[in-house]
Design a protein around this motif. Structure first.
Motif, short mmCIF file in Angstrom:
data_model
loop_
_atom_site.label_atom_id
_atom_site.label_comp_id
_atom_site.label_asym_id
_atom_site.label_seq_id
_atom_site.Cartn_x
_atom_site.Cartn_y
_atom_site.Cartn_z
N SER A 250 40.09 32.07 46.09
CA SER A 250 41.36 32.85 46.53
C SER A 250 42.36 32.87 45.13
CB SER A 250 42.12 32.32 47.97
OG SER A 250 42.29 30.85 47.66
N PRO B 272 42.94 33.90 41.92
CA PRO B 272 43.31 35.19 40.84
C PRO B 272 43.01 35.28 40.03
CG PRO B 272 46.10 34.78 41.95
CD PRO B 272 44.31 33.58 42.44
N ASP C 79 41.38 44.44 39.92
CA ASP C 79 42.22 45.04 41.80
C ASP C 79 42.42 43.97 42.88
OD1 ASP C 79 42.68 47.46 40.68
OD2 ASP C 79 40.18 48.45 41.63
N GLN C 80 41.07 42.54 42.52
CA GLN C 80 41.12 41.87 43.40
C GLN C 80 41.93 41.09 42.81
OE1 GLN C 80 39.29 41.81 46.27
NE2 GLN C 80 40.02 39.48 46.43
N ILE D 132 45.27 41.23 41.54
CA ILE D 132 45.58 42.04 41.64
C ILE D 132 46.81 42.06 43.54
CG2 ILE D 132 47.75 44.02 42.34
CD1 ILE D 132 46.89 44.70 39.00
N LYS D 133 45.67 41.69 44.09
CA LYS D 133 45.28 41.63 45.49
C LYS D 133 45.69 40.63 46.02
CE LYS D 133 42.90 42.47 49.49
NZ LYS D 133 41.18 43.23 50.51
N LEU D 134 45.42 39.38 45.16
CA LEU D 134 46.27 37.94 45.10
C LEU D 134 47.08 37.68 44.98
CD1 LEU D 134 42.03 36.25 45.01
CD2 LEU D 134 42.98 36.74 46.80
N ASP D 135 47.62 38.03 44.16
CA ASP D 135 48.46 38.28 43.53
C ASP D 135 49.80 38.94 42.51
OD1 ASP D 135 51.04 36.75 42.17
OD2 ASP D 135 49.89 35.14 40.90
N GLN D 136 50.60 40.12 43.93
CA GLN D 136 50.88 41.06 43.53
C GLN D 136 51.99 40.57 42.23
OE1 GLN D 136 51.89 43.29 46.98
NE2 GLN D 136 49.73 43.44 47.18
N TYR E 146 48.64 43.40 36.07
CA TYR E 146 48.73 44.69 36.03
C TYR E 146 48.71 44.81 34.25
CZ TYR E 146 50.68 44.48 40.42
OH TYR E 146 50.67 44.57 42.11
#
Length: 173
Positions: free
Chosen positions: A67, A69, A93-94, A96-100, A106
């Motif tokens: 978990s 990022p 991508d993973q 970003i999925k964990l911490d947008q 980005y």
């Protein structure tokens, strides 16, 4: 870049083989040159080998802390350096999925997308990163303005209290 690193490592291996050759002792000048070059390349090759082991280390870290990022970001950067853009994008991508809310994720993914010539997605990622940064900047500005306003009110209250006490003292005397 990685092919140049491989060439340095290949030269190092050939120097090791030359140094283990029993006939090299008969030619002192060649022995000195080979030993000097071997000595110069040893720290470089150690760094190259540690760099190659970085993916394995990050895989282990991700297995333990799936978990986090930052590990995905670092592994994605390593995949990018190696030229494996698909794996790099998957790791970004993973992350970003964990911490947008982290604009660095980005921005880094946009660099890889740009190198893959996926310009529209790269622009979208940069726009998202700028939007997040602006939001943080505006929040910091509002907080700063509120703090300055509070400080101003505090000082004004002190000035008014001091002035009213001075007036009261003057009126009594």
């Amino acid at each position: 870049m990685l092919d140049r690193l491989q060439a340095v490592e290949d030269e190092f291996v050939s120097l090791e083989a030359s140094l283990s050759d029993p006939d090299i002792g008969s030619d002192q000048a060649r022995l000195r040159d080979v030993a000097r070059r071997y000595k110069d390349l040893t720290p470089v090759v150690d760094c190259i080998r540690r760099y190659r082991g970085r993916i394995a280390d990050l895989d282990t870290a991700i297995r333990i802390y799936s978990s986090a990022p930052a590990y995905y970001l670092n592994r994605g950067g390593t995949w990018k350096d190696k030229g494996d853009y698909d794996r790099a994008i998957a790791d970004f991508d993973q992350a970003i999925k964990l911490d947008q809310r982290n604009p660095a994720f980005y921005t880094t993914r946009s660099h890889v997308l740009y190198e893959r010539r996926d310009y529209q997605r790269a622009i979208d990622d940069l726009t998202q990163a700028v939007t997040i940064e602006k939001l943080r900047l505006y929040a910091a500005l509002l907080l700063g303005l509120a703090a300055v306003g509070g400080l101003f009110r505090f000082l004004m209250r002190r000035v008014l209290i001091g002035a009213s006490r001075d007036l009261e003292y003057d009126l009594r005397n």
